[in-house]
Every structure is written in C-alpha cells, then in structure tokens.
Design an enzyme around this catalytic site. Sequence first.
Site, short mmCIF file in Angstrom:
data_model
loop_
_atom_site.label_atom_id
_atom_site.label_comp_id
_atom_site.label_asym_id
_atom_site.label_seq_id
_atom_site.Cartn_x
_atom_site.Cartn_y
_atom_site.Cartn_z
N GLY A 156 -79.29 74.54 -8.92
CA GLY A 156 -78.31 75.24 -9.74
C GLY A 156 -77.95 76.60 -9.18
CB ALA A 212 -81.49 74.00 -13.58
CD GLU A 234 -75.34 72.22 -8.82
OE1 GLU A 234 -74.73 71.16 -8.89
OE2 GLU A 234 -76.30 72.52 -9.55
CD GLU A 290 -80.25 69.77 -7.41
OE1 GLU A 290 -79.59 70.64 -7.98
OE2 GLU A 290 -80.26 69.65 -6.16
#
Length: 171
Positions: free
Chosen positions: A112, A69, A115, A135
């Site tokens: 992300g 992200a 993911e 993270e």
Amino acid sequence: GAQFQYLAVQKTGAQQNVGLIQLNRPQALNALCEGLMEELRRVLEAMENDPQVGAIVITGSQKAFAAGADIKEMQNKGFQECYSSGFLSGWDRVSTVRKPIIAAVNGYALGGGCELAMMCDIVYAGEKAQFGQPEILLGTIPGAGGTQRLTRAVGKSLAMEMVLTGDRISA
C-alpha cells in the site's frame, strides 16, 4: 492547526504555500491503518480547499515512506466483510486531488505504501528508497490499484515480475 495521531502536517516553503504531510507511525514503519488513511483524506480535503496551498508533499521517515497496509488490522477480515464494508474505499483520494502531489520517498514503499506513492503526480526517490508489491508473499495481490499503476509506471514485464515474485526495486 489540528492535531493528528498518525500525521505531522504543516505549511512550508518561502511563501508557506506547500502543504507538507508526514506519515508518522514510526513504530509500525508508517503502516497504513484506517485511522491514518482517514486523517490523510481529511488533510487532503482541507489542503485542496485552501487557496494558499499550491502543491502538496507526502513523505515518511528515512526508514520507511510506508511499509504497506496495516496487516494486523486486516488479517482477520474475510472477503465478505471487506466487500460489504467498503474496505479500502477512499484510499485513492490522493489520485483525485486537483493540486499537484509529490511523494518524497526514502526507505520502504511497499504494498500500500508503493501504491500511495504511485497515486501521487510526482515521485522523488531517495538513495535508500525501496519499492515493492510483496502481497504475493502473503498469498494475496495488490488491492488499491497497484497492479494497474505499477504497469503504467515501470512497464508490464517489470510490474509482472514485482507482483508475482514480491521482489523490490531501488530508486
């Protein structure tokens, strides 16, 4: 077709029936900003409704599938703002598309990006692919379903190790 700021989109294959989506933010290692994710949702919707498209491939660059992200976009948002604005809502659109989606991963697929790859039906990993959920190194945990998908993909023990240490695995 339509022009996109963060994606390169085309139909490919012998019968032009494969939708190819390339994440295209090389200066940010294809970090998943809101603009990129909105474009991805629009393209997936169009490809799902296109009877000519039989399968979809999502890829990045040789250096990065997606490095996660966009932290710069997120860093000043507090919990209340994220919760009330529906931050990350719609990120799972990939997992609800009815046509098969293949993630072609080379380079970094972190946070992300990892993911996003796991939301796809099939993941093809190149020799330089690196998967991780870093993270924890930023004082947070995966936020887009990564903990559940990673456990199903690699088993509980390795998933716990990756999420709790930030360690990466290769292809």
